[in-house]
Design a protein around this motif. Sequence first.
Motif, mmCIF file in Angstrom:
data_model
loop_
_atom_site.group_PDB
_atom_site.id
_atom_site.type_symbol
_atom_site.label_atom_id
_atom_site.label_comp_id
_atom_site.label_asym_id
_atom_site.label_seq_id
_atom_site.Cartn_x
_atom_site.Cartn_y
_atom_site.Cartn_z
ATOM 1 N N GLN A 197 39.325 64.211 34.660
ATOM 2 C CA GLN A 197 38.856 64.756 35.929
ATOM 3 C C GLN A 197 38.326 63.636 36.815
ATOM 4 N N TRP A 198 37.622 62.668 36.204
ATOM 5 C CA TRP A 198 37.167 61.498 36.965
ATOM 6 C C TRP A 198 38.367 60.711 37.486
ATOM 7 N N LEU A 199 39.367 60.507 36.636
ATOM 8 C CA LEU A 199 40.546 59.750 37.048
ATOM 9 C C LEU A 199 41.274 60.451 38.189
ATOM 10 N N SER A 200 41.418 61.756 38.097
ATOM 11 C CA SER A 200 42.110 62.483 39.164
ATOM 12 C C SER A 200 41.324 62.400 40.469
ATOM 13 N N ALA A 201 40.002 62.538 40.395
ATOM 14 C CA ALA A 201 39.181 62.430 41.608
ATOM 15 C C ALA A 201 39.294 61.033 42.210
ATOM 16 N N SER A 202 39.354 60.024 41.342
ATOM 17 C CA SER A 202 39.413 58.638 41.809
ATOM 18 C C SER A 202 40.741 58.346 42.507
ATOM 19 N N VAL A 203 41.847 58.700 41.867
ATOM 20 C CA VAL A 203 43.144 58.372 42.480
ATOM 21 C C VAL A 203 43.417 59.264 43.689
#
Length: 229
Positions: A197-203
């Motif tokens: 979820q952090w990765l998706s928010a970041s990209v």
Amino acid sequence: MTLAFGDGGLLPEFVDNPENRCPVVLLLDTSASMRGAPIDELNAGVASFRNQILMDDTASLRVELSVIAFGGEVRLVRDFVTIDDLSTPRLEAYGNTPMGGALDLGLRTLEARKRVYRRAGVHYYRPWLFLITDGAPTDGLLWQEAAMRAQEADLMGRLSFFTVGVEGADMEILGEIASPNRPPLMLQGLKFRDLFQWLSASVRRVSLSRVDARHVALPPVNGWARVGV
């Protein structure tokens, strides 16, 4: 815009979707030590990443994902495809940990994709290379040369290189693999879904920014990770 040509004419992916691209490569440890709950949670995390990106119409057209698994052998599970066209892979755990080969393949896959973008006249954001492991390399010293290439690319601003250790990972070696810009992170328990979820928010933030933006503020990682070394 100049469009890329393949053997049969214009490449359909860039005709149908001429958006800028944000390439992300996942290097996922699927060795035998990941059996059971870890591989189940990893699969759930990758699925949640896809679902989160799909909630954003623009990001789903811009974020491209490639998945490389390393367990027993190095496998290109998914070549680059935008999230709107991605079918979520089902990963299984077995074998040893050829991490050096995975790093090498990830870097070569990225370079090949960047050449496609350039031929197509498609703008792209700084690529992401995201390594997750619960062990240490078992394929000799190949990881050292590949890590140096990844570190150099990160330091030169050509790549965002992240390393994440799962319980059991050799964090000392991960410290040698990681870019000096980005110390390795240690996953809290099996919080793969929080990680993705952090990765998706970041990209998503990156894909909605200007292509030439030098810095994009990312969410904090303290909900799922701590600095590992």
